[in-house]
Write an enzyme that holds these catalytic residues in place. Structure first.
Site, PDB file in Angstrom:
ATOM      1  N   CYS A 143      -5.116   0.918   3.669  1.00 46.65           N
ATOM      2  CA  CYS A 143      -5.272  -0.506   3.997  1.00 46.65           C
ATOM      3  C   CYS A 143      -6.725  -0.938   3.878  1.00 46.65           C
ATOM      4  O   CYS A 143      -7.014  -2.092   3.538  1.00 46.65           O
ATOM      5  CB  CYS A 143      -4.731  -0.797   5.388  1.00 46.65           C
ATOM      6  SG  CYS A 143      -5.494   0.169   6.719  1.00 46.65           S
ATOM      7  N   HIS A 179      -6.043  -0.870  11.685  1.00 48.19           N
ATOM      8  CA  HIS A 179      -5.460  -1.370  10.442  1.00 48.19           C
ATOM      9  C   HIS A 179      -6.342  -2.473   9.866  1.00 48.19           C
ATOM     10  O   HIS A 179      -6.759  -3.386  10.586  1.00 48.19           O
ATOM     11  CB  HIS A 179      -4.055  -1.907  10.738  1.00 48.19           C
ATOM     12  CG  HIS A 179      -3.287  -2.343   9.533  1.00 48.19           C
ATOM     13  ND1 HIS A 179      -3.165  -1.575   8.399  1.00 48.19           N
ATOM     14  CD2 HIS A 179      -2.583  -3.487   9.287  1.00 48.19           C
ATOM     15  CE1 HIS A 179      -2.422  -2.217   7.507  1.00 48.19           C
ATOM     16  NE2 HIS A 179      -2.066  -3.379   8.014  1.00 48.19           N
ATOM     17  N   GLN A 199       0.803  -1.218   0.000  1.00 43.49           N
ATOM     18  CA  GLN A 199       0.000   0.000   0.000  1.00 43.49           C
ATOM     19  C   GLN A 199       0.835   1.266   0.000  1.00 43.49           C
ATOM     20  O   GLN A 199       0.320   2.354  -0.303  1.00 43.49           O
ATOM     21  CB  GLN A 199      -0.925   0.016   1.219  1.00 43.49           C
ATOM     22  CG  GLN A 199      -0.191   0.226   2.547  1.00 43.49           C
ATOM     23  CD  GLN A 199      -1.108   0.223   3.745  1.00 43.49           C
ATOM     24  OE1 GLN A 199      -1.627  -0.822   4.119  1.00 43.49           O
ATOM     25  NE2 GLN A 199      -1.302   1.388   4.348  1.00 43.49           N
ATOM     26  N   ASN A 236      -1.450  -9.254   4.948  1.00 43.68           N
ATOM     27  CA  ASN A 236      -1.244  -7.827   5.175  1.00 43.68           C
ATOM     28  C   ASN A 236      -1.038  -7.126   3.835  1.00 43.68           C
ATOM     29  O   ASN A 236      -0.993  -7.771   2.781  1.00 43.68           O
ATOM     30  CB  ASN A 236      -0.033  -7.622   6.097  1.00 43.68           C
ATOM     31  CG  ASN A 236      -0.053  -6.276   6.804  1.00 43.68           C
ATOM     32  OD1 ASN A 236      -0.926  -5.441   6.570  1.00 43.68           O
ATOM     33  ND2 ASN A 236       0.914  -6.050   7.677  1.00 43.68           N
TER      34      ASN A 236
END
Length: 460
Positions: free
Chosen positions: A255, A401, A249, A423
């Site tokens: 995110c 997040h 990202q 992630n």
């Protein structure tokens, strides 16, 4: 691959500042939303790009009662549903119309007063995505009507003049106090401005001030959970990988877009028996969504769900203009696991994951927490915080997040159960871009507010 072009980062941050209702520091509770509301609505049009702001002229009123736990009843007796959308606003579906708006607030210096008995101008449309209008809500009956709450927000601009440091002694301390996971030093993060690290962790506009606790597990849910496999991973289902590649990202608080699109991409692969693999545009979401805050943050429910259903996802990156007429993949239905905000728990998440595909979740931590140093193993917070070599702490700022759960399992040696999570920090971070985290204990709030969305694999 970094999808948010560096040349656009400043423009996206500026766009966040200009957007109507873009910053959402409101902090409203369930008790401050439940009750009787009057929705004032503008004339209906076919224009889904209509801007809803304080200049809107309202011509119609409808009264809706929001009841426990997620029942909505309008003045004519039509029943529907509603849910909180984090602590930022709420969405109502009743009488074949959908309503969403952010809760109102005011800011003086860094003190926010949440005006939870009214909303900012928001959006409404019929369930077919037509007959759009603007609306604004006012609560006329319920507990705490007229009672405003205040909280202080972090001075994120103060981070501009400081950088992130990783003291090797802290890495050693993290590894010394536990043996479940291994921390490591990441040279990629060394010396990065704290403002950028804040965005990497979610951004200032993604803060959730109070996560709900997981819902109680009913006997029926427990019976369903008992039929599920002990281990499951969408990256290897009978040798087939249904999860798209790990992306990066960058230092944009996007995110929420990566977690949302990761779920949509994977679930399209599941729905098409792995015959359709898409690389959908996170940049389109960040640049074009009215439901998020560009590089300053956003929320998966409003992106994987509402943006996906109202505007759809595209494989084309916009440059300076948003083009809603491009070929798009839409969300058919969406919601929190458990049916509403506060209805989620670990067994329900496993059932939804196995049945339909990966889930987008939110995790909470502080900017100085140990998570950023995860290298391998089953993560659980140690309480050790990153300090500078002079002993001073990196600033404590709570962040939220968004990530993607792709599977779950257990470790035979330690008997620990865990989630497998994708992630959006690149494949050089963690275990090739993934991490494992304690399961069944709501670590980092991960079992509180999981979001699921069912995409339509045929574009239009």
């Amino acid at each position: 691959m970094l999808r948010i072009r560096p040349v656009l980062l400043a423009l996206l941050v500026a766009a966040y500042v200009r957007r109507s209702g873009a910053n959402t520091p409101a902090n409203c509770t369930y008790e401050e939303i439940v009750g009787v509301w009057r929705f004032s609505e503008s004339s209906q049009t076919a224009d889904r790009m209509e801007v809803c702001d304080n200049g809107t002229i309202f011509v119609n009123n409808v009264t809706v009662e929001l009841q426990y736990p997620n029942i909505a009843v309008d003045e004519f007796g039509h029943k529907g549903t509603w849910t909180m959308v984090y602590n930022q606003g709420f969405e109502v579906t009743v009488a074949d119309r959908k309503y969403y708006a952010f809760s109102d607030y005011k800011i003086v210096s860094y003190v926010v007063t949440s005006l939870c008995d009214r909303t900012k101008p928001g959006w409404s449309h019929d369930i077919e995505g037509k007959k759009w209008a603007c609306y604004q809500g006012t609560r006329v009956k319920g507990p705490f009507v007229g009672a405003n709450r205040t909280h202080t927000i972090a001075d994120s601009l103060a981070l501009d003049h400081d950088v992130f440091r990783q003291d090797p002694a802290i890495i050693n301390e993290i590894n010394a106090v536990q043996n479940s996971w291994t921390a490591k030093h990441y040279p990629q993060f060394e010396g990065i401005p704290l403002t950028d690290m804040h965005r990497l962790h979610g951004g200032p506009a993604s803060t959730i001030y109070s996560y709900p606790t997981p819902a109680d597990v009913t006997q029926e849910v427990r019976r369903v959970a008992d039929t599920l496999p002990e281990q499951f991973d969408w990256r290897n289902v009978s040798g087939v990988n249904y999860v798209t590649s790990v992306k990066y990202q960058g230092y944009c608080g996007s995110c929420y877009a990566y977690g949302s699109i990761g779920m949509i991409e994977a679930r399209i692969k599941v729905l098409t028996n792995n015959t359709l693999t898409l690389d959908l545009s996170e940049q389109d979401v960040v640049q074009c969504s009215h439901y998020s805050q560009a590089c300053e943050g956003g929320f998966p429910y409003l992106i994987a769900g509402k943006y996906g259903q109202d505007y759809g996802f595209t494989t084309d990156d916009p440059y300076l203009e948003c083009t809603p007429d491009t070929k798009r993949y839409y969300t058919a239905r969406y919601g929190y696991v458990g049916g509403y905000y506060g209805g989620c728990n670990e067994p329900l998440m496993r059932a939804a994951l196995v049945r339909d595909g990966p889930l987008t979740v939110s995790v909470k931590m502080a900017l100085s927490d140990d998570f950023v140093s995860y290298g391998s193993g089953i993560y659980g917070p140690t309480g050790v915080r990153h300090r500078r070599p002079n002993g001073e702490y990196n600033p404590w700022i709570e962040v939220n997040h968004s990530v993607l759960i792709v599977g779950y399992g257990s470790d035979a040696q330690t008997n620990k159960t865990y989630w497998i999570v994708k992630n959006s920090w690149g494949d050089w971070w963690g275990d090739k871009g993934y991490f494992k985290v304690d399961r069944g204990v709501n670590a980092m709030g991960i079992e509180s507010i999981a979001v699921e969305a069912i995409p339509v694999p045929i574009p239009k």
